[in-house]
Write a protein that holds these residues in place. Structure first.
Motif, PDB file in Angstrom:
ATOM      1  N   VAL A 243       0.876  -1.095   0.196  1.00 49.98           N
ATOM      2  CA  VAL A 243      -0.015  -0.180  -0.121  1.00 49.98           C
ATOM      3  C   VAL A 243       0.811   1.300  -0.084  1.00 49.98           C
ATOM      4  CG1 VAL A 243      -1.762   1.163   1.285  1.00 49.98           C
ATOM      5  CG2 VAL A 243      -1.784  -1.100   1.165  1.00 49.98           C
ATOM      6  N   PHE A 244       0.671   2.177  -1.043  1.00 51.99           N
ATOM      7  CA  PHE A 244       1.395   3.401  -1.172  1.00 51.99           C
ATOM      8  C   PHE A 244       0.539   4.454  -0.061  1.00 51.99           C
ATOM      9  CE2 PHE A 244       2.211   1.246  -4.712  1.00 51.99           C
ATOM     10  CZ  PHE A 244       3.798   1.567  -5.143  1.00 51.99           C
ATOM     11  N   TYR A 245       1.089   4.976   1.030  1.00 48.71           N
ATOM     12  CA  TYR A 245       0.421   5.647   1.723  1.00 48.71           C
ATOM     13  C   TYR A 245       1.126   6.991   1.966  1.00 48.71           C
ATOM     14  CZ  TYR A 245       3.425   3.996   5.746  1.00 48.71           C
ATOM     15  OH  TYR A 245       4.338   3.720   6.361  1.00 48.71           O
ATOM     16  N   ARG A 246       2.213   7.224   1.792  1.00 54.80           N
ATOM     17  CA  ARG A 246       2.955   8.641   1.654  1.00 54.80           C
ATOM     18  C   ARG A 246       4.345   8.632   0.988  1.00 54.80           C
ATOM     19  NH1 ARG A 246       6.673  10.542   5.472  1.00 54.80           N
ATOM     20  NH2 ARG A 246       5.245  12.234   5.631  1.00 54.80           N
ATOM     21  N   LYS A 247       4.772   9.774   0.627  1.00 56.28           N
ATOM     22  CA  LYS A 247       6.021   9.986   0.187  1.00 56.28           C
ATOM     23  C   LYS A 247       7.089  10.269   1.300  1.00 56.28           C
ATOM     24  CE  LYS A 247       8.842  11.172  -3.195  1.00 56.28           C
ATOM     25  NZ  LYS A 247       9.528  10.418  -4.552  1.00 56.28           N
ATOM     26  N   LYS A 248       7.986   9.389   1.362  1.00 53.73           N
ATOM     27  CA  LYS A 248       8.876   9.627   2.087  1.00 53.73           C
ATOM     28  C   LYS A 248       9.820  10.569   1.730  1.00 53.73           C
ATOM     29  CE  LYS A 248       8.699   5.348   4.888  1.00 53.73           C
ATOM     30  NZ  LYS A 248       8.574   4.155   4.414  1.00 53.73           N
ATOM     31  N   ASN A 249      10.381  11.428   2.501  1.00 53.94           N
ATOM     32  CA  ASN A 249      11.277  12.665   2.156  1.00 53.94           C
ATOM     33  C   ASN A 249      11.357  13.282   0.795  1.00 53.94           C
ATOM     34  OD1 ASN A 249      12.900  11.849   4.682  1.00 53.94           O
ATOM     35  ND2 ASN A 249      13.649  10.055   3.279  1.00 53.94           N
ATOM     36  N   PRO A 250      10.096  13.963   0.454  1.00 49.22           N
ATOM     37  CA  PRO A 250       9.657  14.468  -0.871  1.00 49.22           C
ATOM     38  C   PRO A 250      10.581  15.556  -0.879  1.00 49.22           C
ATOM     39  CG  PRO A 250       8.224  15.171   0.775  1.00 49.22           C
ATOM     40  CD  PRO A 250       8.899  14.115   1.467  1.00 49.22           C
ATOM     41  N   ALA A 251      11.260  15.956  -2.165  1.00 45.86           N
ATOM     42  CA  ALA A 251      12.173  17.005  -2.577  1.00 45.86           C
ATOM     43  C   ALA A 251      11.765  18.443  -2.030  1.00 45.86           C
ATOM     44  CB  ALA A 251      12.496  16.946  -3.957  1.00 45.86           C
ATOM     45  N   ALA A 252      10.336  18.579  -2.442  1.00 46.81           N
ATOM     46  CA  ALA A 252       9.941  19.877  -2.190  1.00 46.81           C
ATOM     47  C   ALA A 252       8.708  19.627  -1.229  1.00 46.81           C
ATOM     48  CB  ALA A 252       8.963  20.369  -3.626  1.00 46.81           C
ATOM     49  N   LYS A 253       8.054  20.831  -0.600  1.00 49.67           N
ATOM     50  CA  LYS A 253       7.161  20.745   0.285  1.00 49.67           C
ATOM     51  C   LYS A 253       5.856  20.434  -0.269  1.00 49.67           C
ATOM     52  CE  LYS A 253       6.487  23.394   4.734  1.00 49.67           C
ATOM     53  NZ  LYS A 253       6.667  24.668   5.318  1.00 49.67           N
ATOM     54  N   GLN A 254       5.563  19.109  -0.466  1.00 50.90           N
ATOM     55  CA  GLN A 254       4.046  19.052  -1.011  1.00 50.90           C
ATOM     56  C   GLN A 254       3.195  17.925  -0.408  1.00 50.90           C
ATOM     57  OE1 GLN A 254       5.565  17.761  -5.044  1.00 50.90           O
ATOM     58  NE2 GLN A 254       6.341  16.002  -4.321  1.00 50.90           N
ATOM     59  N   VAL A 255       1.990  17.937  -0.497  1.00 49.37           N
ATOM     60  CA  VAL A 255       1.166  17.019   0.074  1.00 49.37           C
ATOM     61  C   VAL A 255       0.020  16.680  -0.999  1.00 49.37           C
ATOM     62  CG1 VAL A 255       1.275  17.750   2.366  1.00 49.37           C
ATOM     63  CG2 VAL A 255      -0.368  18.808   1.031  1.00 49.37           C
ATOM     64  N   ALA A 256      -0.522  15.515  -0.863  1.00 51.91           N
ATOM     65  CA  ALA A 256      -1.548  15.206  -1.893  1.00 51.91           C
ATOM     66  C   ALA A 256      -2.802  15.063  -1.192  1.00 51.91           C
ATOM     67  CB  ALA A 256      -1.327  13.583  -2.378  1.00 51.91           C
ATOM     68  N   LEU A 257      -3.864  15.884  -1.652  1.00 53.66           N
ATOM     69  CA  LEU A 257      -5.247  15.876  -1.124  1.00 53.66           C
ATOM     70  C   LEU A 257      -6.004  14.948  -1.933  1.00 53.66           C
ATOM     71  CD1 LEU A 257      -6.046  19.735  -1.300  1.00 53.66           C
ATOM     72  CD2 LEU A 257      -5.369  18.271   0.794  1.00 53.66           C
ATOM     73  N   THR A 258      -6.769  13.984  -1.153  1.00 53.66           N
ATOM     74  CA  THR A 258      -7.370  12.846  -1.837  1.00 53.66           C
ATOM     75  C   THR A 258      -8.836  13.087  -1.409  1.00 53.66           C
ATOM     76  OG1 THR A 258      -7.020  11.144  -0.226  1.00 53.66           O
ATOM     77  CG2 THR A 258      -5.333  11.312  -2.038  1.00 53.66           C
ATOM     78  N   PHE A 259      -9.883  12.851  -2.303  1.00 57.02           N
ATOM     79  CA  PHE A 259     -11.269  12.996  -1.996  1.00 57.02           C
ATOM     80  C   PHE A 259     -11.990  11.772  -2.491  1.00 57.02           C
ATOM     81  CE2 PHE A 259      -9.656  17.328  -2.721  1.00 57.02           C
ATOM     82  CZ  PHE A 259     -10.249  17.991  -1.428  1.00 57.02           C
ATOM     83  N   ASP A 260     -12.562  11.026  -1.534  1.00 54.09           N
ATOM     84  CA  ASP A 260     -13.220   9.736  -1.579  1.00 54.09           C
ATOM     85  C   ASP A 260     -14.882   9.768  -1.737  1.00 54.09           C
ATOM     86  OD1 ASP A 260     -10.668   8.642  -1.143  1.00 54.09           O
ATOM     87  OD2 ASP A 260     -11.313   7.209   0.407  1.00 54.09           O
ATOM     88  N   ASP A 261     -15.663   8.888  -2.236  1.00 54.45           N
ATOM     89  CA  ASP A 261     -16.788   8.678  -2.285  1.00 54.45           C
ATOM     90  C   ASP A 261     -17.545   9.723  -3.263  1.00 54.45           C
ATOM     91  OD1 ASP A 261     -16.182   7.031  -0.266  1.00 54.45           O
ATOM     92  OD2 ASP A 261     -17.202   7.658   1.066  1.00 54.45           O
TER      93      ASP A 261
END
Ligand SMILES: [Zn+2]
Length: 243
Positions: free
Chosen positions: A43-61
């Motif tokens: 399961v992919f659940y986060r990015k470890k040590n990303p190069a830039a300050k970034q997050v992924a918003l995900t919208f379910d349902d």
């Protein structure tokens, strides 16, 4: 654990055997409900040590009537997100599904029906849920997702076999807003921000006005903190669709 069983059986220590069994059952149940453990499948659940300050918003349902205001807000901030869509909702709102794509976001598979029995389906039934959803998405937006998120985050051997057979990639989350459970918008906001880390995959739902309100507050805060919101495929450098 297998060794412990063998030892227990050969040594005739039934108390030890029963204890081991209970511990195994405990781990299996926990593994089935905590998607981050990757107990049954990768399961992919986060990015470890990303190069830039970034997050992924995900919208379910979704999609739902609350998806367009979510899309409007994302456009205002030039942020990209990932939408884990329920197949039958894509059938209800095909235009919204198309707008998700044309606004530059990613669309992904969240099963056809989102049945509450998802954890009890056979491998064949899980395959049917996943394939029907992908068939509907593909017929609606002309893309066949490779990203899948199990309803309720449930993973088990049936789900693992189905995912493997269909060649899908399972996407979890590292930051759970509980936006469908917590009623107080500021509490949801604080919960997300308190443990926010670069590389997070944030779980939200485009199904209530509450989430739209939370988003209206959180997006400017993320921008002010220097975060960029990107799709899961960009965060993890994975392909979101079949070639
Ligand atoms: Zn869901």
């Amino acid at each position: 654990m297998a060794l412990a069983f063998a030892y227990a059986i050969f040594s005739g220590s039934w108390l030890f055997f029963v204890t081991s069994l209970l511990i195994l059952l405990g781990f299996t149940t926990w593994g089935a409900f905590d998607i981050r453990l990757g107990y049954f499948l990768r399961v992919f659940y986060r990015k470890k040590n990303p190069a830039a300050k970034q997050v992924a918003l995900t919208f379910d349902d979704g999609p739902s009537v609350f998806t367009p205001p979510v899309l409007d807000l994302l456009r205002d901030f030039d942020f990209k997100a990932t939408f884990f869509c329920i197949g039958k909702e894509v059938q209800h709102f095909p235009d919204i599904a198309n707008r998700i794509l044309s606004d530059g976001h990613t669309i992904a598979n969240h099963t056809f029906s989102h049945t509450t029995n998802f954890g009890f389906l056979s491998t064949e039934q899980v395959i049917a849920e996943l394939e029907t959803c992908n068939n509907i998405i593909s017929a609606t937006v002309d893309r066949r997702p490779t990203f899948f998120r199990p309803p309720f985050g449930v993973t088990n051997p049936s789900v693992a076999k189905a995912v493997q057979r269909l060649g899908l990639q399972t996407i979890g989350w590292s930051n759970r807003s509980l936006d469908t459970v917590i009623k107080d918008e500021d509490r949801i906001l604080r919960r997300v921000l308190r443990k926010l880390q670069s590389g997070d995959i944030i779980l939200l739902h485009d199904t209530t006005q509450r989430t739209v309100n939370v988003l209206r507050k959180i997006l400017p805060m993320l921008k002010a903190e220097g975060y960029v919101c990107v799709s899961v495929d960009d965060l993890l450098n994975l392909q979101a669709y079949e070639a």
